[in-house]
Design a protein around this motif. Structure first.
Motif, PDB file in Angstrom:
ATOM      1  N   PHE A  19      14.577 -36.430   1.291  1.00  5.73           N
ATOM      2  CA  PHE A  19      14.121 -36.663   2.669  1.00  5.73           C
ATOM      3  C   PHE A  19      13.672 -38.108   2.853  1.00  5.73           C
ATOM      4  N   ARG A  20      12.921 -38.618   1.891  1.00  4.88           N
ATOM      5  CA  ARG A  20      12.444 -39.999   1.982  1.00  4.88           C
ATOM      6  C   ARG A  20      13.630 -40.969   2.016  1.00  4.88           C
ATOM      7  N   LEU A  21      14.606 -40.748   1.133  1.00  7.40           N
ATOM      8  CA  LEU A  21      15.764 -41.638   1.067  1.00  7.40           C
ATOM      9  C   LEU A  21      16.613 -41.526   2.326  1.00  7.40           C
ATOM     10  N   ALA A  22      16.847 -40.303   2.791  1.00  4.61           N
ATOM     11  CA  ALA A  22      17.649 -40.115   4.004  1.00  4.61           C
ATOM     12  C   ALA A  22      16.997 -40.813   5.192  1.00  4.61           C
ATOM     13  N   LYS A  23      15.703 -40.695   5.310  1.00  6.82           N
ATOM     14  CA  LYS A  23      14.984 -41.361   6.398  1.00  6.82           C
ATOM     15  C   LYS A  23      15.154 -42.871   6.298  1.00  6.82           C
ATOM     16  N   GLU A  24      15.035 -43.391   5.098  1.00  8.14           N
ATOM     17  CA  GLU A  24      15.168 -44.840   4.880  1.00  8.14           C
ATOM     18  C   GLU A  24      16.574 -45.325   5.241  1.00  8.14           C
ATOM     19  N   LEU A  25      17.582 -44.489   4.971  1.00 10.63           N
ATOM     20  CA  LEU A  25      18.970 -44.866   5.239  1.00 10.63           C
ATOM     21  C   LEU A  25      19.432 -44.501   6.651  1.00 10.63           C
ATOM     22  N   GLY A  26      18.578 -43.835   7.415  1.00 12.89           N
ATOM     23  CA  GLY A  26      18.941 -43.447   8.775  1.00 12.89           C
ATOM     24  C   GLY A  26      19.986 -42.347   8.816  1.00 12.89           C
ATOM     25  N   LYS A  27      19.901 -41.428   7.875  1.00 11.90           N
ATOM     26  CA  LYS A  27      20.861 -40.330   7.794  1.00 11.90           C
ATOM     27  C   LYS A  27      20.111 -39.002   7.682  1.00 11.90           C
ATOM     28  N   MET A  45      16.033 -43.368  -7.258  1.00 13.01           N
ATOM     29  CA  MET A  45      14.714 -42.934  -7.721  1.00 13.01           C
ATOM     30  C   MET A  45      14.095 -43.992  -8.631  1.00 13.01           C
ATOM     31  N   ALA A  46      14.917 -44.565  -9.516  1.00 14.99           N
ATOM     32  CA  ALA A  46      14.412 -45.619 -10.401  1.00 14.99           C
ATOM     33  C   ALA A  46      14.014 -46.849  -9.590  1.00 14.99           C
ATOM     34  N   TYR A  47      14.831 -47.206  -8.610  1.00 14.93           N
ATOM     35  CA  TYR A  47      14.523 -48.348  -7.747  1.00 14.93           C
ATOM     36  C   TYR A  47      13.207 -48.116  -7.007  1.00 14.93           C
ATOM     37  N   TYR A  48      13.018 -46.911  -6.495  1.00  6.58           N
ATOM     38  CA  TYR A  48      11.785 -46.582  -5.773  1.00  6.58           C
ATOM     39  C   TYR A  48      10.567 -46.717  -6.685  1.00  6.58           C
ATOM     40  N   SER A  49      10.718 -46.343  -7.960  1.00  6.65           N
ATOM     41  CA  SER A  49       9.578 -46.461  -8.875  1.00  6.65           C
ATOM     42  C   SER A  49       9.226 -47.924  -9.136  1.00  6.65           C
ATOM     43  N   LEU A  50      10.201 -48.832  -9.017  1.00  4.14           N
ATOM     44  CA  LEU A  50       9.950 -50.267  -9.190  1.00  4.14           C
ATOM     45  C   LEU A  50       9.511 -50.940  -7.897  1.00  4.14           C
ATOM     46  N   GLU A  51      10.156 -50.581  -6.796  1.00  4.71           N
ATOM     47  CA  GLU A  51       9.869 -51.180  -5.493  1.00  4.71           C
ATOM     48  C   GLU A  51       9.786 -50.085  -4.431  1.00  4.71           C
ATOM     49  N   PRO A  52       8.611 -49.479  -4.295  1.00  6.85           N
ATOM     50  CA  PRO A  52       8.459 -48.387  -3.320  1.00  6.85           C
ATOM     51  C   PRO A  52       8.753 -48.841  -1.888  1.00  6.85           C
ATOM     52  N   PHE A  53       9.260 -47.918  -1.107  1.00  2.00           N
ATOM     53  CA  PHE A  53       9.547 -48.188   0.298  1.00  2.00           C
ATOM     54  C   PHE A  53       9.079 -47.008   1.128  1.00  2.00           C
ATOM     55  N   GLY A  54       9.012 -47.198   2.431  1.00  2.00           N
ATOM     56  CA  GLY A  54       8.667 -46.104   3.326  1.00  2.00           C
ATOM     57  C   GLY A  54       7.222 -46.124   3.772  1.00  2.00           C
ATOM     58  N   GLU A  55       6.763 -44.990   4.241  1.00  2.00           N
ATOM     59  CA  GLU A  55       5.445 -44.874   4.858  1.00  2.00           C
ATOM     60  C   GLU A  55       4.292 -45.120   3.887  1.00  2.00           C
ATOM     61  N   LEU A  56       4.451 -44.753   2.620  1.00  2.00           N
ATOM     62  CA  LEU A  56       3.375 -44.982   1.661  1.00  2.00           C
ATOM     63  C   LEU A  56       3.086 -46.474   1.522  1.00  2.00           C
ATOM     64  N   VAL A  57       4.136 -47.268   1.509  1.00  2.00           N
ATOM     65  CA  VAL A  57       3.972 -48.720   1.418  1.00  2.00           C
ATOM     66  C   VAL A  57       3.347 -49.254   2.698  1.00  2.00           C
ATOM     67  N   ALA A  58       3.772 -48.727   3.831  1.00  3.55           N
ATOM     68  CA  ALA A  58       3.200 -49.152   5.116  1.00  3.55           C
ATOM     69  C   ALA A  58       1.716 -48.816   5.175  1.00  3.55           C
ATOM     70  N   ASP A  59       1.322 -47.650   4.663  1.00  2.00           N
ATOM     71  CA  ASP A  59      -0.091 -47.276   4.631  1.00  2.00           C
ATOM     72  C   ASP A  59      -0.891 -48.255   3.774  1.00  2.00           C
ATOM     73  N   TYR A  60      -0.335 -48.627   2.630  1.00  2.00           N
ATOM     74  CA  TYR A  60      -1.037 -49.569   1.761  1.00  2.00           C
ATOM     75  C   TYR A  60      -1.154 -50.941   2.441  1.00  2.00           C
ATOM     76  N   ARG A  61      -0.095 -51.379   3.084  1.00  2.17           N
ATOM     77  CA  ARG A  61      -0.116 -52.651   3.808  1.00  2.17           C
ATOM     78  C   ARG A  61      -1.218 -52.632   4.872  1.00  2.17           C
ATOM     79  N   HIS A  62      -1.337 -51.533   5.565  1.00  2.00           N
ATOM     80  CA  HIS A  62      -2.381 -51.381   6.581  1.00  2.00           C
ATOM     81  C   HIS A  62      -3.767 -51.433   5.925  1.00  2.00           C
ATOM     82  N   GLY A  63      -3.919 -50.790   4.776  1.00  2.00           N
ATOM     83  CA  GLY A  63      -5.190 -50.822   4.058  1.00  2.00           C
ATOM     84  C   GLY A  63      -5.576 -52.231   3.644  1.00  2.00           C
TER      85      GLY A  63
END
Length: 127
Positions: A19-27, A45-63
């Motif tokens: 779901f996270r990946l599909a949302k990121e890819l617009g599919k 999945m490996a890429y995400y563990s190195l460079e997270p993307f999505g709402e979790l990163v946005a939440d941290y940026r906001h913090g």
């Protein structure tokens, strides 16, 4: 049906990652699964563990932005310790950070896979 889906998502982190990946890819999840091979999904999945993307990163940026604003206006007498980004992300674990442990390598590939799944996604290994 809604309850079963929620349970499935909680118990199957790979499904949640779809779901996270599909949302990121617009599919849709179905579109993503049709177009992405198992090997590519594993790489995502490996890429995400190195460079997270999505709402979790946005939440941290906001913090980070909130902590910056709070620290600029903080009285060092009233609050000697500076604010941290996690202070503004209510759902984040605020416990002490654990020391980094030595890697665990198991001879049994199934047990090793379950251990990785538990470490990456918080799913307890099945018995």
């Amino acid at each position: 049906m809604g309850c079963r889906s929620g349970k499935k998502l909680r118990e199957r982190p790979e499904r949640r990652f779809w779901f996270r990946l599909a949302k990121e890819l617009g599919k849709s999840v179905r579109q993503a699964q049709l177009e992405i091979s198992s090997a590519e999904f594993t790489e995502w999945m490996a890429y995400y563990s190195l460079e997270p993307f999505g709402e979790l990163v946005a939440d941290y940026r906001h913090g980070v932005a909130c902590s910056l604003l709070a620290n600029v206006n903080r009285s060092s007498k009233d609050r000697p310790e500076p604010y941290k980004a996690d202070d503004f992300i209510y759902w984040r674990d605020t416990g002490q950070q654990q020391e980094e442990a030595e890697p665990v390598l198991l001879d049994d590939p199934v047990a090793h896979g379950q251990l990785l799944r538990a470490a990456l996604f918080g799913v307890r290994p099945s018995s």
